[in-house]
Design a protein around this motif. Structure first.
Motif, mmCIF file in Angstrom:
data_model
loop_
_atom_site.group_PDB
_atom_site.id
_atom_site.type_symbol
_atom_site.label_atom_id
_atom_site.label_comp_id
_atom_site.label_asym_id
_atom_site.label_seq_id
_atom_site.Cartn_x
_atom_site.Cartn_y
_atom_site.Cartn_z
ATOM 1 N N ALA A 110 0.820 -1.205 0.000
ATOM 2 C CA ALA A 110 0.000 0.000 0.000
ATOM 3 C C ALA A 110 0.857 1.259 0.000
ATOM 4 N N GLY A 111 2.152 1.111 -0.110
ATOM 5 C CA GLY A 111 3.046 2.269 -0.068
ATOM 6 C C GLY A 111 3.455 2.591 1.355
ATOM 7 N N TYR A 112 3.900 3.821 1.547
ATOM 8 C CA TYR A 112 4.276 4.261 2.884
ATOM 9 C C TYR A 112 3.020 4.466 3.718
ATOM 10 N N ILE A 113 3.101 4.110 4.996
ATOM 11 C CA ILE A 113 1.989 4.301 5.919
ATOM 12 C C ILE A 113 2.495 5.207 7.040
ATOM 13 N N PRO A 114 2.302 6.517 6.888
ATOM 14 C CA PRO A 114 2.820 7.459 7.881
ATOM 15 C C PRO A 114 1.925 7.555 9.104
ATOM 16 N N HIS A 115 2.505 8.007 10.169
ATOM 17 C CA HIS A 115 1.787 8.323 11.396
ATOM 18 C C HIS A 115 1.028 9.628 11.143
ATOM 19 N N GLU A 116 -0.106 9.806 11.773
ATOM 20 C CA GLU A 116 -0.933 10.991 11.544
ATOM 21 C C GLU A 116 -0.147 12.299 11.727
ATOM 22 N N GLU A 117 0.740 12.342 12.714
ATOM 23 C CA GLU A 117 1.512 13.556 12.981
ATOM 24 C C GLU A 117 2.484 13.894 11.854
ATOM 25 N N ASP A 118 2.881 12.915 11.062
ATOM 26 C CA ASP A 118 3.854 13.149 10.001
ATOM 27 C C ASP A 118 3.276 13.908 8.810
ATOM 28 N N PHE A 119 1.969 13.919 8.638
ATOM 29 C CA PHE A 119 1.379 14.663 7.531
ATOM 30 C C PHE A 119 1.657 16.159 7.661
ATOM 31 N N ALA A 120 1.627 16.671 8.879
ATOM 32 C CA ALA A 120 1.878 18.105 9.097
ATOM 33 C C ALA A 120 3.324 18.474 8.787
ATOM 34 N N ARG A 121 4.221 17.520 8.894
ATOM 35 C CA ARG A 121 5.648 17.790 8.634
ATOM 36 C C ARG A 121 5.985 17.768 7.147
ATOM 37 N N GLY A 122 5.120 17.204 6.313
ATOM 38 C CA GLY A 122 5.368 17.139 4.879
ATOM 39 C C GLY A 122 6.363 16.049 4.550
ATOM 40 N N GLY A 123 7.167 16.260 3.528
ATOM 41 C CA GLY A 123 8.113 15.246 3.111
ATOM 42 C C GLY A 123 7.525 14.394 2.008
ATOM 43 N N TYR A 124 8.357 13.783 1.219
ATOM 44 C CA TYR A 124 7.878 13.066 0.042
ATOM 45 C C TYR A 124 6.981 11.889 0.383
ATOM 46 N N GLU A 125 7.147 11.262 1.534
ATOM 47 C CA GLU A 125 6.324 10.105 1.863
ATOM 48 C C GLU A 125 4.880 10.499 2.101
ATOM 49 N N CYS A 126 4.637 11.685 2.650
ATOM 50 C CA CYS A 126 3.280 12.091 3.030
ATOM 51 C C CYS A 126 2.573 12.906 1.965
ATOM 52 N N CYS A 127 3.286 13.395 0.997
ATOM 53 C CA CYS A 127 2.675 14.288 0.005
ATOM 54 C C CYS A 127 1.635 13.605 -0.851
ATOM 55 N N PHE A 128 1.770 12.323 -1.097
ATOM 56 C CA PHE A 128 0.894 11.634 -2.033
ATOM 57 C C PHE A 128 -0.141 10.757 -1.358
ATOM 58 N N ALA A 129 -0.154 10.716 -0.036
ATOM 59 C CA ALA A 129 -1.092 9.846 0.671
ATOM 60 C C ALA A 129 -2.468 10.474 0.741
#
Length: 64
Positions: free
Chosen positions: A45-64
């Motif tokens: 399913a790709g990267y599975i970030p922690h909810e708090e990581d979305f606010a930090r941005g970064g390539y892993e969270c940009c497309f989720a």
């Protein structure tokens, strides 16, 4: 997610790649002496970030 217990060992299968904090949360919240989080199980399913990581941005969270 899926899980299996083998005696004192619990294995949790995740269909993706967890951010490290989530892997630690799974291991520490287990009711077994040893709990393992295993990634890339039965799908990807790709990267599975922690909810708090979305606010930090970064390539892993940009497309989720």
């Amino acid at each position: 997610m899926q899980g299996i217990a083998l005696g004192h060992l619990a294995i949790v299968g995740i269909p993706g790649e967890l951010f490290s904090v989530m892997g630690r949360e799974i291991r520490e919240s287990g009711h077994f002496p040893v709990t393992m989080a295993v990634e890339h199980c039965n799908a990807f399913a790709g990267y599975i970030p922690h909810e708090e990581d979305f606010a930090r941005g970064g390539y892993e969270c940009c497309f989720a």
